[in-house]
Design an enzyme around this catalytic site. Structure first.
Site, PDB file in Angstrom:
ATOM      1  CE1 TYR A 152      -4.112   1.942   0.662  1.00 45.64           C
ATOM      2  CE2 TYR A 152      -2.780   3.097   2.287  1.00 45.64           C
ATOM      3  CZ  TYR A 152      -3.925   3.003   1.534  1.00 45.64           C
ATOM      4  OH  TYR A 152      -4.898   3.977   1.635  1.00 45.64           O
ATOM      5  CE  LYS A 156      -3.773   4.912  -1.392  1.00 50.77           C
ATOM      6  NZ  LYS A 156      -4.827   5.340  -2.345  1.00 50.77           N
TER       7      LYS A 156
END
Length: 251
Positions: A152, A156
């Protein structure tokens, strides 16, 4: 802003996406509410229509090129050419590196990075034709690093580089591209994180708020308000920026 402008919000069935779709409808946009299952978009669409706005539910997997093309074509045909895109769709597959599977990695990269790429590529032609457009990508404070989120965090952080590059490429066409990096926002996703670490959500949010300078966790509307700023006609000289909406200067 012309009433005919059309916005697409991905991952808009709930949470930040739903709040953003509702806010853009309030701002006068016709909004395409995209999520994996079209039926799950019903509540967001109903809320927009009940408030007098115009919305369209569209089911699509943003990591699938054919589904993205079909979805964007449908929006263009039924609502009008989309000139605002909010790449919000996201998933989490949290785990420590030694326990993270290839599927955990690929799924998160597929939705966040491939999804933002496919959606941006499909919509930019409409923006170029209109000589006006707005793309807003949802990053996260996790881009700075977060235990148990190698996938993640990487995705991001990647979205920030994607944002800055598109801002350079598309600026001459009247298109701005910016990113928002939310901190702790009370959503189903953070609720899932609380479950993963074995805490009650109320206890989890209370602990998070204690470390946030404004002494509260964020709400989906906090992000929606920032999206509203980025897509406004008056924000045309703001591009390639990442704004951390986290209640303070630290993640």
């Amino acid at each position: 802003m012309a009433d005919s402008r059309v916005a697409i919000v991905t991952g808009a069935a709930r949470g930040i996406g739903a709040a953003t779709a509702k806010r853009l409808a309030e701002d006068g946009f016709a909004v395409a509410v995209i999520d994996l299952d079209e039926k799950n978009c019903a509540d967001t669409v109903s809320a927009i229509e009940s408030a007098g706005g115009k919305a369209l539910a569209v089911g699509a997997d943003v990591s699938d090129a054919e589904q993205v093309k079909t979805a964007v074509d449908r929006v263009a045909n039924e609502l009008g050419a989309p000139t605002v895109l909010v790449n919000n769709a996201g998933v989490i597959r949290d785990n420590m590196l030694f326990k993270m599977t290839e599927d955990d990695w690929d799924t998160v990269m597929g939705v966040h990075l491939r999804g933002a790429f496919l959606m941006s590529r499909a919509t930019q032609e409409h923006m170029v034709a209109a000589k006006w457009g707005r793309i807003v990508n949802l990053s996260s404070t996790s881009a700075l690093g977060n235990r148990g989120q190698a996938n993640y965090s990487t995705a991001k952080a990647g979205l920030q580089g994607f944002t800055k590059t598109l801002a350079i490429e598309l600026g001459k066409f009247g298109i701005t591209v910016n990113a928002i990096a939310p901190g702790f926002i009370a959503t189903d996703m953070t609720r899932a994180t609380a479950e993963r670490v074995g805490m009650e959500f109320e206890e989890f949010t209370k602990a998070a708020a204690a470390s946030i300078p404004v002494a509260r966790v964020g709400q989906p509307e906090d992000i929606a308000n920032t999206v509203s700023f980025f897509v406004d006609e008056r924000s045309g000289f703001v591009s390639g920026q990442v704004i951390y909406v986290a209640g303070g200067p630290k993640a």
